[in-house]
Design a protein around this motif. Structure first.
Motif, PDB file in Angstrom:
ATOM      1  N   LEU A   1       6.795   7.752   1.369  1.00 38.99           N
ATOM      2  CA  LEU A   1       7.515   6.527   1.725  1.00 38.99           C
ATOM      3  C   LEU A   1       7.232   6.140   3.176  1.00 38.99           C
ATOM      4  CD1 LEU A   1      10.957   7.032  -0.049  1.00 38.99           C
ATOM      5  CD2 LEU A   1       9.363   5.156  -0.429  1.00 38.99           C
ATOM      6  N   ALA A   2       7.122   7.138   4.053  1.00 36.97           N
ATOM      7  CA  ALA A   2       6.798   6.848   5.450  1.00 36.97           C
ATOM      8  C   ALA A   2       5.407   6.233   5.551  1.00 36.97           C
ATOM      9  CB  ALA A   2       6.876   8.133   6.276  1.00 36.97           C
ATOM     10  N   ARG A   3       4.473   6.765   4.750  1.00 36.79           N
ATOM     11  CA  ARG A   3       3.110   6.197   4.749  1.00 36.79           C
ATOM     12  C   ARG A   3       3.125   4.773   4.199  1.00 36.79           C
ATOM     13  NH1 ARG A   3       1.622  11.707   3.477  1.00 36.79           N
ATOM     14  NH2 ARG A   3       1.927  11.330   1.256  1.00 36.79           N
ATOM     15  N   VAL A   4       3.920   4.554   3.154  1.00 35.34           N
ATOM     16  CA  VAL A   4       4.014   3.211   2.560  1.00 35.34           C
ATOM     17  C   VAL A   4       4.619   2.235   3.563  1.00 35.34           C
ATOM     18  CG1 VAL A   4       5.169   1.837   0.782  1.00 35.34           C
ATOM     19  CG2 VAL A   4       4.087   3.991   0.165  1.00 35.34           C
ATOM     20  N   GLU A   5       5.685   2.666   4.260  1.00 38.70           N
ATOM     21  CA  GLU A   5       6.316   1.814   5.268  1.00 38.70           C
ATOM     22  C   GLU A   5       5.304   1.420   6.347  1.00 38.70           C
ATOM     23  OE1 GLU A   5       9.112   0.401   5.455  1.00 38.70           O
ATOM     24  OE2 GLU A   5      10.424   1.393   4.012  1.00 38.70           O
ATOM     25  N   GLN A   6       4.497   2.386   6.779  1.00 38.31           N
ATOM     26  CA  GLN A   6       3.489   2.102   7.790  1.00 38.31           C
ATOM     27  C   GLN A   6       2.434   1.143   7.251  1.00 38.31           C
ATOM     28  OE1 GLN A   6       3.637   3.127  11.057  1.00 38.31           O
ATOM     29  NE2 GLN A   6       1.993   1.605  11.228  1.00 38.31           N
ATOM     30  N   ALA A   7       2.058   1.349   5.967  1.00 36.73           N
ATOM     31  CA  ALA A   7       1.073   0.460   5.339  1.00 36.73           C
ATOM     32  C   ALA A   7       1.608  -0.968   5.255  1.00 36.73           C
ATOM     33  CB  ALA A   7       0.719   0.975   3.945  1.00 36.73           C
ATOM     34  N   ILE A   8       2.902  -1.100   4.957  1.00 41.69           N
ATOM     35  CA  ILE A   8       3.517  -2.436   4.890  1.00 41.69           C
ATOM     36  C   ILE A   8       3.455  -3.099   6.263  1.00 41.69           C
ATOM     37  CG2 ILE A   8       5.720  -3.644   4.607  1.00 41.69           C
ATOM     38  CD1 ILE A   8       6.407  -1.621   2.403  1.00 41.69           C
ATOM     39  N   LYS A   9       3.792  -2.339   7.312  1.00 46.62           N
ATOM     40  CA  LYS A   9       3.750  -2.892   8.672  1.00 46.62           C
ATOM     41  C   LYS A   9       2.325  -3.280   9.056  1.00 46.62           C
ATOM     42  CE  LYS A   9       7.753  -0.296  10.370  1.00 46.62           C
ATOM     43  NZ  LYS A   9       8.214   0.757  11.309  1.00 46.62           N
ATOM     44  N   ASP A  10       1.372  -2.404   8.742  1.00 49.36           N
ATOM     45  CA  ASP A  10      -0.033  -2.699   9.062  1.00 49.36           C
ATOM     46  C   ASP A  10      -0.507  -3.933   8.321  1.00 49.36           C
ATOM     47  OD1 ASP A  10       0.003  -0.460  10.634  1.00 49.36           O
ATOM     48  OD2 ASP A  10      -1.014   0.830   9.182  1.00 49.36           O
ATOM     49  N   ASN A  11      -0.142  -4.035   7.047  1.00 52.79           N
ATOM     50  CA  ASN A  11      -0.544  -5.177   6.234  1.00 52.79           C
ATOM     51  C   ASN A  11       0.055  -6.473   6.774  1.00 52.79           C
ATOM     52  OD1 ASN A  11      -2.365  -4.671   4.157  1.00 52.79           O
ATOM     53  ND2 ASN A  11      -1.014  -5.515   2.629  1.00 52.79           N
ATOM     54  N   GLU A  12       1.331  -6.408   7.138  1.00 54.03           N
ATOM     55  CA  GLU A  12       1.989  -7.598   7.680  1.00 54.03           C
ATOM     56  C   GLU A  12       1.323  -8.048   8.973  1.00 54.03           C
ATOM     57  OE1 GLU A  12       6.013  -6.294   7.982  1.00 54.03           O
ATOM     58  OE2 GLU A  12       6.536  -6.896   5.928  1.00 54.03           O
ATOM     59  N   ALA A  13       0.920  -7.067   9.790  1.00 52.21           N
ATOM     60  CA  ALA A  13       0.238  -7.403  11.051  1.00 52.21           C
ATOM     61  C   ALA A  13      -1.110  -8.066  10.771  1.00 52.21           C
ATOM     62  CB  ALA A  13       0.059  -6.137  11.886  1.00 52.21           C
ATOM     63  N   ILE A  14      -1.842  -7.544   9.783  1.00 54.97           N
ATOM     64  CA  ILE A  14      -3.151  -8.118   9.430  1.00 54.97           C
ATOM     65  C   ILE A  14      -2.981  -9.518   8.849  1.00 54.97           C
ATOM     66  CG2 ILE A  14      -5.178  -7.858   7.943  1.00 54.97           C
ATOM     67  CD1 ILE A  14      -4.807  -4.839   8.157  1.00 54.97           C
ATOM     68  N   ILE A  15      -1.959  -9.704   8.009  1.00 50.84           N
ATOM     69  CA  ILE A  15      -1.689 -11.032   7.439  1.00 50.84           C
ATOM     70  C   ILE A  15      -1.386 -12.030   8.550  1.00 50.84           C
ATOM     71  CG2 ILE A  15      -0.021 -12.364   6.081  1.00 50.84           C
ATOM     72  CD1 ILE A  15       0.162  -9.989   4.168  1.00 50.84           C
ATOM     73  N   LEU A  16      -0.546 -11.615   9.511  1.00 55.57           N
ATOM     74  CA  LEU A  16      -0.204 -12.494  10.639  1.00 55.57           C
ATOM     75  C   LEU A  16      -1.445 -12.839  11.451  1.00 55.57           C
ATOM     76  CD1 LEU A  16       1.999 -13.897  12.271  1.00 55.57           C
ATOM     77  CD2 LEU A  16       2.294 -11.773  13.561  1.00 55.57           C
ATOM     78  N   GLU A  17      -2.281 -11.821  11.695  1.00 51.07           N
ATOM     79  CA  GLU A  17      -3.519 -12.046  12.440  1.00 51.07           C
ATOM     80  C   GLU A  17      -4.454 -12.983  11.680  1.00 51.07           C
ATOM     81  OE1 GLU A  17      -7.310  -9.408  14.151  1.00 51.07           O
ATOM     82  OE2 GLU A  17      -5.542  -8.406  13.302  1.00 51.07           O
ATOM     83  N   THR A  18      -4.527 -12.816  10.353  1.00 48.91           N
ATOM     84  CA  THR A  18      -5.375 -13.680   9.527  1.00 48.91           C
ATOM     85  C   THR A  18      -4.874 -15.115   9.546  1.00 48.91           C
ATOM     86  OG1 THR A  18      -5.877 -11.815   8.073  1.00 48.91           O
ATOM     87  CG2 THR A  18      -6.319 -14.008   7.207  1.00 48.91           C
ATOM     88  N   GLU A  19      -3.562 -15.290   9.479  1.00 48.95           N
ATOM     89  CA  GLU A  19      -2.990 -16.638   9.534  1.00 48.95           C
ATOM     90  C   GLU A  19      -3.310 -17.310  10.863  1.00 48.95           C
ATOM     91  OE1 GLU A  19       1.103 -15.841   8.755  1.00 48.95           O
ATOM     92  OE2 GLU A  19       0.903 -16.099   6.571  1.00 48.95           O
ATOM     93  N   GLU A  20      -3.288 -16.521  11.961  1.00 48.66           N
ATOM     94  CA  GLU A  20      -3.633 -17.082  13.274  1.00 48.66           C
ATOM     95  C   GLU A  20      -5.100 -17.490  13.319  1.00 48.66           C
ATOM     96  OE1 GLU A  20      -2.532 -13.973  15.916  1.00 48.66           O
ATOM     97  OE2 GLU A  20      -0.383 -14.438  15.868  1.00 48.66           O
ATOM     98  N   LYS A  21      -5.971 -16.673  12.697  1.00 47.41           N
ATOM     99  CA  LYS A  21      -7.394 -17.014  12.649  1.00 47.41           C
ATOM    100  C   LYS A  21      -7.630 -18.263  11.803  1.00 47.41           C
ATOM    101  CE  LYS A  21      -9.251 -12.353  13.343  1.00 47.41           C
ATOM    102  NZ  LYS A  21     -10.028 -11.240  12.716  1.00 47.41           N
TER     103      LYS A  21
END
Length: 391
Positions: free
Chosen positions: A69-89
């Motif tokens: 679950l800790a790994r999944v939580e981190q993956a969710i945070k990483d994914n959200e950061a990448i999505i935000l970065e992609t939206e900015e691009k």
């Protein structure tokens, strides 16, 4: 005619040595009832040991789920950061496209203005109203000098016109190529965003499933704890009915088990000789010097003890774990081999004594009796039990 019963009872510590007393008693009604209590307590001890092992397994599973679950939580945070970065691009690419479109529009305006300039220049060579072409301008020369001048002027006009056209086409092509590049990049980013959002959905579903599994395991843990509490209560009740000592009965009730019980008794008695006067040595116990000086590792001690009752078995845990007949925890009897996951899987082995106790060469104590119903040895016990001496 009364039958004789031989039992291992009360573990007593005298100074630095520990001994297991052996007693003989005439069977009578009081003894029979005492035996029943002892047998019930022994079964309860095995159930408690099995329950603790299962409880530890559940706790391990919960710990693994929490890690996941800790790994999944981190993956969710990483994914959200990448999505935000992609939206900015994507936003940056859209702005870049708008700027290029504006640049193209500006270039088109420049071309129109250039055409007007060329048109005005050509009109200066007109003799009267209306348009004339460059040939008309040349034929209207009044002298050779005038003709040469006109040829030079026309050539300049033509060259200027061609340069303007080339410059316009070059700039227009360059902008077009940039626009295609940015549009491709925008399309790639949009596709990436779609994939990331799909991955995010899957990760959230995985998190939900893991949380559900953790809840189920936590309920199972509570059930196991309640079951353990019930067994401990039963054991406490039986303790008040019989001897409060830890008793491991080995009964000689019929001739078929007499030989095996005597063998187990002798095996354990031989093993007790090294309690308090031995030391753990990795690789020890495989020559006369080590044996004479009580220098054993776990598997060599077990092998030596069985050799004293004329049973030859291997001297390594890798061999011993495949020796004898596997039995379940519920069927454990004194004399069985029990295995523990220490520095590796099945890295430690001992001889089961009953009531959750085992005899072995421990790294911290040398040959000693240890409790496998709680603490370190319960945590390390992996459930493997092998029977060497058949009933």
């Amino acid at each position: 005619m009364n039958k004789k019963i031989i039992a291992f009872c009360t573990i007593i510590t005298l100074g630095s040595s520990t001994v297991l007393l052996q007693v003989e008693a005439e069977e009578n009604n009081n003894d029979n009832s005492h035996q029943v209590v002892d047998e019930q307590r022994t079964r309860l001890q095995l159930e408690l040991l099995k329950g603790k092992l299962e409880l530890n397994q559940v706790k391990d599973e919960i710990a693994q789920i929490n890690e996941q679950l800790a790994r999944v939580e981190q993956a969710i945070k990483d994914n959200e950061a990448i999505i935000l970065e992609t939206e900015e691009k994507i936003s940056a690419s859209q702005i870049e496209i708008q700027e290029l479109e504006s640049e193209i529009e500006t270039l088109n305006d420049k071309v129109k203005k250039r055409n007007e300039i060329l048109k005005k220049r050509a009109l200066t060579f007109q003799e009267s109203g209306g348009k004339v072409n460059y040939l008309d301008v040349l034929l209207g020369a009044s002298s050779f000098k005038d003709f040469v001048d006109r040829v030079g002027a026309v050539a300049s006009f033509v060259e200027a016109d061609q340069n303007l056209v080339k410059q316009h086409e070059s700039e227009k092509q360059e902008v077009k190529e940039k626009q295609v590049y940015v549009q491709d990049k925008l399309s790639e980013l949009q596709n990436m965003k779609v994939e990331l959002e799909g991955m995010q959905t899957q990760i959230l579903e995985q998190k939900q499933q893991n949380e559900q599994l953790r809840s189920e395991l936590e309920r199972k843990e509570q059930d196991k704890l309640a079951e353990q509490a019930g067994l401990m209560q039963q054991d406490s009740t039986l303790t008040t009915l019989g001897d409060k000592s830890v008793i491991v009965p080995i009964e000689f009730n019929h001739d078929s088990s007499l030989t095996s019980n005597v063998t187990v008794q002798n095996l354990i008695t031989e093993g007790f000789k090294y309690i308090g006067n031995s030391v753990y040595v990795f690789g020890g116990g495989r020559n006369e010097y080590d044996i004479a000086n009580g220098r054993f590792d776990c598997s060599a001690f077990v092998s030596w003890a069985f050799a004293q009752v004329e049973i030859k078995i291997g001297a390594s845990t890798e061999v011993l774990k495949n020796t004898g007949t596997p039995v379940s925890i519920n069927e454990m009897l004194p004399g069985d081999l029990v295995f523990f996951d220490t520095y590796k899987k099945d890295g430690h082995v001992g001889i089961y004594l009953g009531a959750g106790m085992f005899l072995g060469s421990q790294s911290s104590t040398g040959v000693a009796i240890a409790d496998m119903t709680n603490g370190y040895w319960l945590e390390k016990f992996n459930g493997r039990v092998n029977r060497i001496i058949s009933e």
